[in-house]
Scaffold this motif. Structure first.
Motif, PDB file in Angstrom:
ATOM      1  N   ARG A   1       0.827  -1.211   0.000  1.00  0.00           N
ATOM      2  CA  ARG A   1       0.000   0.000   0.000  1.00  0.00           C
ATOM      3  C   ARG A   1       0.859   1.259   0.000  1.00  0.00           C
ATOM      4  N   ALA A   2       1.967   1.237   0.732  1.00  0.00           N
ATOM      5  CA  ALA A   2       2.860   2.401   0.762  1.00  0.00           C
ATOM      6  C   ALA A   2       3.512   2.617  -0.601  1.00  0.00           C
ATOM      7  N   LEU A   3       3.917   1.532  -1.238  1.00  0.00           N
ATOM      8  CA  LEU A   3       4.512   1.639  -2.571  1.00  0.00           C
ATOM      9  C   LEU A   3       3.482   2.114  -3.585  1.00  0.00           C
ATOM     10  N   ASN A   4       2.249   1.690  -3.425  1.00  0.00           N
ATOM     11  CA  ASN A   4       1.186   2.132  -4.324  1.00  0.00           C
ATOM     12  C   ASN A   4       0.987   3.644  -4.234  1.00  0.00           C
ATOM     13  N   ALA A   5       1.127   4.192  -3.031  1.00  0.00           N
ATOM     14  CA  ALA A   5       0.997   5.645  -2.866  1.00  0.00           C
ATOM     15  C   ALA A   5       2.100   6.385  -3.625  1.00  0.00           C
ATOM     16  N   VAL A   6       3.317   5.840  -3.598  1.00  0.00           N
ATOM     17  CA  VAL A   6       4.417   6.445  -4.370  1.00  0.00           C
ATOM     18  C   VAL A   6       4.097   6.384  -5.855  1.00  0.00           C
ATOM     19  N   ALA A   7       3.608   5.241  -6.307  1.00  0.00           N
ATOM     20  CA  ALA A   7       3.282   5.083  -7.722  1.00  0.00           C
ATOM     21  C   ALA A   7       2.212   6.068  -8.156  1.00  0.00           C
TER      22      ALA A   7
END
Length: 329
Positions: free
Chosen positions: A264-270
């Motif tokens: 979920r944290a990586l998705n926010a960066v994306a």
């Protein structure tokens, strides 16, 4: 209806040189590990292959055991190649591999000369090809001398049945020795195919350095961590997902709440980059140019198109890379 390739097929896809060779591969290659067996409609496979080529994917990656059943992906690729892609053979890179179990008895797997060359002949027959562009040893054989396995790859080139050779799933030490043997034979190691993703970074611990020293390239498989680095798992494990099924490569037990928090944290960066998580994960594997190409799978034309769109933004700021590293740590 007769297929004619799109005139725009080379307009958007970047192509990267494979090590110190003369060959270039598209930044995104299509792998036929999943979705091209007899359990999938042939017309869906056909649509994916045609669209892939129209999008600039010139490299199709197979292995003798891809299916199900083993061999089916090569057979189905061969059927569709004959229908649509044969006129474009000189624009296309076809790779296959041998190493896993294909037939009963002592000569049906691993890395002997007997098995590798017999398997290559079978693969060419299934695909209806005179040669493959890249022939791989799919896995190291603990009981066969590396000189024999590499000698078989060299023979495949001498016989005109392969243009280049590669290895897959070899350790840094095995890769260094394989490259040395092949160089002495006069058939350079072109490429290594390792698993590599944000969640599986073993190649950074020596392998990429060995490949650079050897002048070989690399092509990453499972860059989306078997689908974990997509939007499929943002809300948990869907009932129809690979993790909820019988896949030995991604299990529900292996997906912890901590892992989902990272997703979920990586998705926010994306999202801040204007990309899907899958697109950013592909771009991350390709960052810095040390990896030649990323292998994707596709079960539909839409999934293919969404993933190929990653090439629209392959650059990262130092801040983005640091933030991603923080989430992965």
């Amino acid at each position: 209806m007769t297929y004619t390739a799109a005139d725009t097929r080379y307009d958007a896809m970047p192509y990267r040189r494979v090590g110190r060779s003369g060959l270039k591969l598209p930044a995104i290659s299509l792998g036929l590990w999943h979705n091209f067996g007899d359990d999938k409609p042939l017309e869906t496979q056909r649509a994916i292959l045609r669209r892939a080529f129209d999008l600039g994917i010139t490299h199709f990656d197979l292995a003798n055991n891809y299916g199900p059943p083993p061999g089916a992906a090569e057979t189905n690729f061969g059927r569709n190649f004959a229908r649509d892609l044969r006129p474009y053979r000189d624009e296309i890179i076809v790779s296959t591999k041998a190493g896993h179990l294909m037939w009963p008895g002592p000569y049906g797997e691993w890395g002997s000369r007997k098995y590798l060359l017999a398997s290559l002949d079978q693969s060419l027959g299934r695909m209806g090809l005179e040669y493959v562009d890249i022939f791989y040893s799919h896995r190291p054989d603990p009981d066969t001398p590396l000189e024999e396995t590499m000698g078989a790859l060299h023979s495949a080139v001498q016989q005109g049945k392969a243009l280049y050779v590669g290895v897959s799933n070899y350790s840094p030490e095995q890769t260094r020795e394989a490259a040395r043997i092949l160089a002495d034979l006069g058939t350079p190691l072109l490429i290594h195919q390792p698993s590599y993703s944000m969640f599986n970074r073993w190649v950074e611990d020596g392998l990429l350095d060995v490949l650079e020293e050897a002048g070989a390239g690399s092509i990453a498989y499972s860059p989306l961590a078997q689908g974990l680095l997509t939007d499929r798992y943002l809300s948990g494990i869907p009932a129809d997902s690979r993790a909820a099924g019988a896949s030995p490569f991604l299990t529900a037990q292996g997906i912890t709440e901590e892992t989902l928090g990272k997703v979920r944290a990586l998705n926010a960066v994306a999202q801040r980059r204007g990309q899907s998580l899958a697109q950013m994960a592909l771009a991350w594997v390709l960052r810095g140019g040390r990896v030649t190409s990323a292998l994707i799978g596709a079960s539909s034309v839409k999934q293919l198109e969404d993933n190929v769109a990653a090439v629209g933004n392959l650059d990262f700021t130092d801040g983005e890379l640091a933030e991603i590293e923080g989430h992965l740590g």
